[in-house]
Scaffold this motif. Structure first.
Motif, PDB file in Angstrom:
ATOM      1  N   VAL A  13       0.795  -1.092   0.242  1.00 21.05           N
ATOM      2  CA  VAL A  13       0.229   0.120   0.005  1.00 21.05           C
ATOM      3  C   VAL A  13       0.827   1.374  -0.018  1.00 21.05           C
ATOM      4  O   VAL A  13       0.646   2.202  -0.817  1.00 21.05           O
ATOM      5  N   ASP A  14       1.812   1.254   0.854  1.00 28.22           N
ATOM      6  CA  ASP A  14       2.560   2.526   1.058  1.00 28.22           C
ATOM      7  C   ASP A  14       3.979   2.480   0.494  1.00 28.22           C
ATOM      8  O   ASP A  14       4.690   3.759   0.297  1.00 28.22           O
ATOM      9  N   GLU A  48      -3.074   6.414  13.034  1.00 29.50           N
ATOM     10  CA  GLU A  48      -4.285   5.858  12.377  1.00 29.50           C
ATOM     11  C   GLU A  48      -5.476   6.130  13.398  1.00 29.50           C
ATOM     12  O   GLU A  48      -6.680   6.366  13.042  1.00 29.50           O
ATOM     13  N   VAL A  97      -6.816  -0.292  -2.450  1.00 28.96           N
ATOM     14  CA  VAL A  97      -5.728   0.164  -3.542  1.00 28.96           C
ATOM     15  C   VAL A  97      -5.837  -0.926  -4.890  1.00 28.96           C
ATOM     16  O   VAL A  97      -6.139  -2.035  -4.524  1.00 28.96           O
ATOM     17  N   GLN A 117      -4.107   8.756  -6.003  1.00 33.05           N
ATOM     18  CA  GLN A 117      -3.494   9.716  -4.612  1.00 33.05           C
ATOM     19  C   GLN A 117      -2.284   8.979  -4.194  1.00 33.05           C
ATOM     20  O   GLN A 117      -1.874   8.039  -4.286  1.00 33.05           O
ATOM     21  N   GLN A 118      -1.698   9.889  -3.484  1.00 28.61           N
ATOM     22  CA  GLN A 118      -0.529   9.435  -2.444  1.00 28.61           C
ATOM     23  C   GLN A 118      -0.654   8.700  -1.234  1.00 28.61           C
ATOM     24  O   GLN A 118      -1.494   8.992  -0.444  1.00 28.61           O
ATOM     25  N   PHE A 119      -0.020   7.543  -1.312  1.00 27.47           N
ATOM     26  CA  PHE A 119       0.036   6.669   0.066  1.00 27.47           C
ATOM     27  C   PHE A 119       1.462   6.337   0.315  1.00 27.47           C
ATOM     28  O   PHE A 119       2.200   5.662  -0.455  1.00 27.47           O
ATOM     29  N   THR A 179       1.856   6.266  -5.587  1.00 26.13           N
ATOM     30  CA  THR A 179       0.635   6.819  -6.045  1.00 26.13           C
ATOM     31  C   THR A 179      -0.255   5.674  -6.487  1.00 26.13           C
ATOM     32  O   THR A 179       0.104   4.856  -7.399  1.00 26.13           O
ATOM     33  N   GLN A 180      -1.386   5.731  -5.923  1.00 27.67           N
ATOM     34  CA  GLN A 180      -2.356   4.398  -6.471  1.00 27.67           C
ATOM     35  C   GLN A 180      -3.756   5.143  -6.538  1.00 27.67           C
ATOM     36  O   GLN A 180      -4.096   6.123  -6.145  1.00 27.67           O
ATOM     37  N   VAL A 194      -7.874   3.814  -5.955  1.00 28.97           N
ATOM     38  CA  VAL A 194      -8.679   2.972  -5.021  1.00 28.97           C
ATOM     39  C   VAL A 194      -9.869   2.852  -5.609  1.00 28.97           C
ATOM     40  O   VAL A 194     -10.494   3.571  -6.277  1.00 28.97           O
TER      41      VAL A 194
END
Length: 176
Positions: free
Chosen positions: A41-42, A54, A136, A160-162, A166-167, A169
Protein backbone atom coordinates in the motif's frame (compact mmCIF):
# COMPACT_ATOMS: atom_id res chain seq x y z
CA UNK A 1 -6.73 -5.70 25.65
CA UNK A 2 -10.28 -4.96 26.63
CA UNK A 3 -12.14 -8.04 27.86
CA UNK A 4 -15.63 -7.01 26.73
CA UNK A 5 -16.60 -8.52 23.39
CA UNK A 6 -17.58 -5.89 20.79
CA UNK A 7 -19.44 -8.32 18.50
CA UNK A 8 -19.48 -12.06 17.98
CA UNK A 9 -17.54 -14.06 15.40
CA UNK A 10 -18.31 -17.67 14.68
CA UNK A 11 -15.00 -19.03 15.93
CA UNK A 12 -14.62 -20.22 19.51
CA UNK A 13 -10.87 -19.49 19.50
CA UNK A 14 -11.10 -15.83 18.40
CA UNK A 15 -13.01 -12.82 19.67
CA UNK A 16 -13.43 -9.18 18.69
CA UNK A 17 -12.90 -6.38 21.21
CA UNK A 18 -13.06 -2.61 21.02
CA UNK A 19 -9.57 -1.14 21.16
CA UNK A 20 -8.48 2.19 22.63
CA UNK A 21 -5.40 4.40 22.64
CA UNK A 22 -4.07 2.13 25.42
CA UNK A 23 -3.70 -0.59 22.77
CA UNK A 24 -1.51 1.44 20.39
CA UNK A 25 1.64 -0.62 21.14
CA UNK A 26 -0.10 -3.89 20.24
CA UNK A 27 -1.53 -2.34 17.07
CA UNK A 28 1.90 -0.98 16.12
CA UNK A 29 3.42 -4.45 16.60
CA UNK A 30 0.77 -5.91 14.27
CA UNK A 31 1.48 -3.21 11.65
CA UNK A 32 5.18 -4.08 11.82
CA UNK A 33 4.38 -7.79 11.49
CA UNK A 34 2.30 -7.07 8.37
CA UNK A 35 5.16 -5.50 6.45
CA UNK A 36 3.97 -7.13 3.20
CA UNK A 37 0.72 -5.16 3.37
CA UNK A 38 2.49 -1.91 4.26
CA UNK A 39 4.90 -2.31 1.33
CA UNK A 40 2.01 -3.05 -1.04
CA UNK A 41 0.00 0.00 0.00
CA UNK A 42 2.57 2.58 1.12
CA UNK A 43 5.80 1.32 -0.43
CA UNK A 44 7.56 1.25 2.95
CA UNK A 45 7.22 -0.47 6.34
CA UNK A 46 4.95 1.10 8.96
CA UNK A 47 6.44 4.18 10.58
CA UNK A 48 7.10 4.12 14.30
CA UNK A 49 3.92 6.14 15.00
CA UNK A 50 1.64 4.52 12.38
CA UNK A 51 -0.83 3.07 14.90
CA UNK A 52 -1.11 6.32 16.83
CA UNK A 53 -1.65 8.25 13.58
CA UNK A 54 -4.39 5.78 12.55
CA UNK A 55 -6.37 6.66 15.68
CA UNK A 56 -6.09 10.38 14.92
CA UNK A 57 -7.07 10.14 11.24
CA UNK A 58 -10.73 11.12 10.76
CA UNK A 59 -12.54 12.64 7.78
CA UNK A 60 -14.03 16.13 8.15
CA UNK A 61 -17.24 16.22 10.15
CA UNK A 62 -16.60 12.92 11.97
CA UNK A 63 -15.61 12.51 15.60
CA UNK A 64 -14.05 9.78 17.70
CA UNK A 65 -17.61 8.81 18.69
CA UNK A 66 -18.09 7.58 15.10
CA UNK A 67 -14.82 5.59 14.96
CA UNK A 68 -14.50 2.01 16.12
CA UNK A 69 -11.13 0.26 16.16
CA UNK A 70 -11.72 -3.42 16.82
CA UNK A 71 -9.09 -5.96 17.74
CA UNK A 72 -9.28 -9.58 16.64
CA UNK A 73 -7.92 -11.52 19.59
CA UNK A 74 -6.38 -14.97 19.17
CA UNK A 75 -6.53 -17.98 21.54
CA UNK A 76 -3.54 -16.74 23.61
CA UNK A 77 -5.06 -13.24 24.02
CA UNK A 78 -2.77 -11.61 21.45
CA UNK A 79 -3.82 -9.12 18.79
CA UNK A 80 -4.13 -11.10 15.53
CA UNK A 81 -5.90 -8.42 13.50
CA UNK A 82 -7.51 -5.00 13.47
CA UNK A 83 -10.71 -3.70 11.94
CA UNK A 84 -11.14 0.06 11.65
CA UNK A 85 -14.74 1.17 11.04
CA UNK A 86 -16.41 4.58 10.74
CA UNK A 87 -20.16 4.93 11.37
CA UNK A 88 -22.23 7.24 9.18
CA UNK A 89 -19.67 7.67 6.42
CA UNK A 90 -19.82 8.74 3.66
CA UNK A 91 -23.54 9.08 4.44
CA UNK A 92 -25.96 8.23 7.23
CA UNK A 93 -26.78 4.52 7.36
CA UNK A 94 -23.46 3.56 5.78
CA UNK A 95 -20.44 2.30 7.70
CA UNK A 96 -16.95 2.57 6.19
CA UNK A 97 -14.28 -0.08 6.71
CA UNK A 98 -11.01 1.80 6.72
CA UNK A 99 -8.89 -1.27 7.35
CA UNK A 100 -9.16 -4.99 7.93
CA UNK A 101 -5.65 -6.24 8.63
CA UNK A 102 -4.93 -9.81 9.70
CA UNK A 103 -1.62 -11.22 10.87
CA UNK A 104 0.02 -13.28 8.08
CA UNK A 105 -0.44 -16.58 9.93
CA UNK A 106 -4.25 -16.29 10.05
CA UNK A 107 -4.85 -15.05 6.51
CA UNK A 108 -6.67 -17.47 4.20
CA UNK A 109 -8.17 -19.34 7.19
CA UNK A 110 -11.64 -17.80 6.90
CA UNK A 111 -11.18 -15.24 9.68
CA UNK A 112 -11.84 -12.26 7.39
CA UNK A 113 -15.17 -13.75 6.37
CA UNK A 114 -16.11 -14.48 9.99
CA UNK A 115 -15.22 -10.95 11.07
CA UNK A 116 -17.23 -9.45 8.20
CA UNK A 117 -20.25 -11.61 9.05
CA UNK A 118 -20.11 -10.54 12.71
CA UNK A 119 -19.62 -6.89 11.77
CA UNK A 120 -22.52 -7.01 9.29
CA UNK A 121 -24.87 -8.32 11.99
CA UNK A 122 -23.60 -5.65 14.41
CA UNK A 123 -24.16 -2.88 11.85
CA UNK A 124 -27.70 -4.08 11.05
CA UNK A 125 -28.58 -4.18 14.76
CA UNK A 126 -27.35 -0.58 15.00
CA UNK A 127 -29.46 0.63 12.07
CA UNK A 128 -26.85 0.44 9.32
CA UNK A 129 -27.95 -0.21 5.75
CA UNK A 130 -24.65 -0.61 3.90
CA UNK A 131 -20.90 -1.06 4.27
CA UNK A 132 -18.37 0.66 2.01
CA UNK A 133 -14.60 0.44 1.71
CA UNK A 134 -11.73 1.24 -0.59
CA UNK A 135 -9.07 -1.14 -1.93
CA UNK A 136 -5.89 0.14 -3.56
CA UNK A 137 -5.96 -1.14 -7.13
CA UNK A 138 -2.63 -2.91 -6.69
CA UNK A 139 -4.11 -5.12 -3.93
CA UNK A 140 -5.85 -7.61 -6.22
CA UNK A 141 -6.04 -10.26 -3.50
CA UNK A 142 -8.06 -7.95 -1.25
CA UNK A 143 -10.28 -6.89 -4.13
CA UNK A 144 -11.07 -10.53 -4.89
CA UNK A 145 -11.81 -11.23 -1.21
CA UNK A 146 -14.26 -8.33 -0.90
CA UNK A 147 -15.91 -9.28 -4.20
CA UNK A 148 -16.45 -12.84 -2.92
CA UNK A 149 -18.00 -11.35 0.22
CA UNK A 150 -20.64 -9.63 -1.94
CA UNK A 151 -19.17 -6.15 -2.24
CA UNK A 152 -19.74 -4.47 -5.58
CA UNK A 153 -17.50 -2.04 -7.42
CA UNK A 154 -18.76 1.56 -7.22
CA UNK A 155 -15.98 3.68 -8.68
CA UNK A 156 -12.23 4.09 -9.03
CA UNK A 157 -10.66 7.26 -7.63
CA UNK A 158 -8.13 9.54 -9.22
CA UNK A 159 -4.55 8.58 -8.30
CA UNK A 160 -3.57 9.63 -4.78
CA UNK A 161 -0.47 9.44 -2.63
CA UNK A 162 -0.04 6.63 -0.09
CA UNK A 163 3.38 6.89 1.50
CA UNK A 164 5.88 6.40 -1.34
CA UNK A 165 3.26 5.18 -3.81
CA UNK A 166 0.68 6.80 -6.03
CA UNK A 167 -2.36 4.56 -6.31
CA UNK A 168 -5.97 4.55 -7.41
CA UNK A 169 -8.57 3.16 -5.02
CA UNK A 170 -11.47 0.92 -5.96
CA UNK A 171 -14.46 1.91 -3.85
CA UNK A 172 -16.82 -0.98 -3.07
CA UNK A 173 -20.24 -1.29 -1.41
CA UNK A 174 -22.29 -4.03 0.24
CA UNK A 175 -25.97 -3.38 0.87
CA UNK A 176 -27.19 -5.09 4.03
Amino acid sequence: MKIETAFEVEDRDYSVHLLSLEDVKAIQALYEKCVDFMLLVDGHPAGENAADEEFQNLPPGKSMDDRFMYGIIDPVNELAGVLDVLRGYPEEGTWWIGLLLLAPEIRSLGMGKKVLQGLSKHIKINGGKAIMLGVVAENERAYQFWSKMGFEFVLETEPQQFGNKTQTVRVMRLNL
